[in-house]
Motif scaffolding. Sequence first.
Motif, short mmCIF file in Angstrom:
data_model
loop_
_atom_site.label_atom_id
_atom_site.label_comp_id
_atom_site.label_asym_id
_atom_site.label_seq_id
_atom_site.Cartn_x
_atom_site.Cartn_y
_atom_site.Cartn_z
N SER A 183 0.85 -1.18 0.00
CA SER A 183 0.00 0.00 0.00
C SER A 183 0.89 1.24 0.00
O SER A 183 1.54 1.55 0.99
N GLY A 234 0.98 4.88 0.03
CA GLY A 234 0.32 6.15 0.28
C GLY A 234 1.35 7.19 0.65
O GLY A 234 2.38 7.33 -0.01
N GLY A 237 -2.82 2.04 -3.81
CA GLY A 237 -2.57 3.35 -3.23
C GLY A 237 -2.31 4.42 -4.27
O GLY A 237 -2.23 4.16 -5.48
N ASN A 238 -2.16 5.65 -3.79
CA ASN A 238 -2.09 6.81 -4.68
C ASN A 238 -0.93 6.77 -5.66
O ASN A 238 -1.04 7.22 -6.81
N GLU A 283 -6.12 2.75 -6.68
CA GLU A 283 -6.13 3.87 -5.74
C GLU A 283 -7.22 3.69 -4.69
O GLU A 283 -7.12 4.21 -3.58
#
Length: 280
Positions: A106, A108, A230-231, A260
């Motif tokens: 993940s 972020g 994630g972003n 995302e």
Amino acid sequence: MSKRVIGIDVGMSTTKIVGVCDGEVIAPTRIKAMDPVTSLYGAFGKYLYDNNISLTDIEKVMLTGVGAEYVDKCVYGLPTERVGEFEADALGAQFGSGLSNMIVVSMGTGTTLIEVRGQEVKHLGGLGIGGGTLIGMAQLLLGTNDVSQIAQMADKGNLANINLNIGDISARPLPGLPMDATASLFGNVDNLASPEDIALGLIWTVVQTIGSTTVLTSRSNGFKEFVMIGNLTKIPQTKWVFDSLEPLYGVHFIIPKHSEFCTAIGAALKHGMPREEQTL
């Protein structure tokens, strides 16, 4: 049509929201605000308005993410539950990839690594490097913290003006290391490096560090498939970096659809499963 279950990944400033109905992900949405509660209610209101749905169309709200701890009552009076973030990551990654066993990464503000074997979820650890690192370094070196602008600049960059490769220091490949393997991130910078080169170098540094750490972490458990969520997955250059690492390590990095929003999707999917979530 069945009622929707709403999954919400509440961050400190950004909230992501999805609807899940009959196994289908509906209208992923994100919104930014100054605090998690404002972000949550702003995202929910926007989701209702944009999709022309009412509160009576919603069966339950499933919350996850660091900002969910700031929410201590039902959202808009609807049945509301909290789901552990690692479990939500795992469920969302399984849904998106179709795999049962994997390492979920993940990406972020920082990075979290999670080992998933069916219903067993184990937090392996994390890195203090991620999107926050990219934004902070770009602000210092490029004068911008706009991720879209950083990616656009990087699209015109030349990595040869930033990184030092094996071919720059050796006349022939080293065992297990081709000539284009990175010997030193930012190890070849000189006055010729442009802002576009630096932008590409920053993305490459963050993403390659995450990818290489993921591979090294997996050596003891035999995983070769990694699901990236994630972003950071939405930056176009991210896939380029992972593609370059796959033949080097003999692994596969998977960026699923809606990567995302995987954590929010996983929170929604937790509804109706064995219950560890907290009712508000």
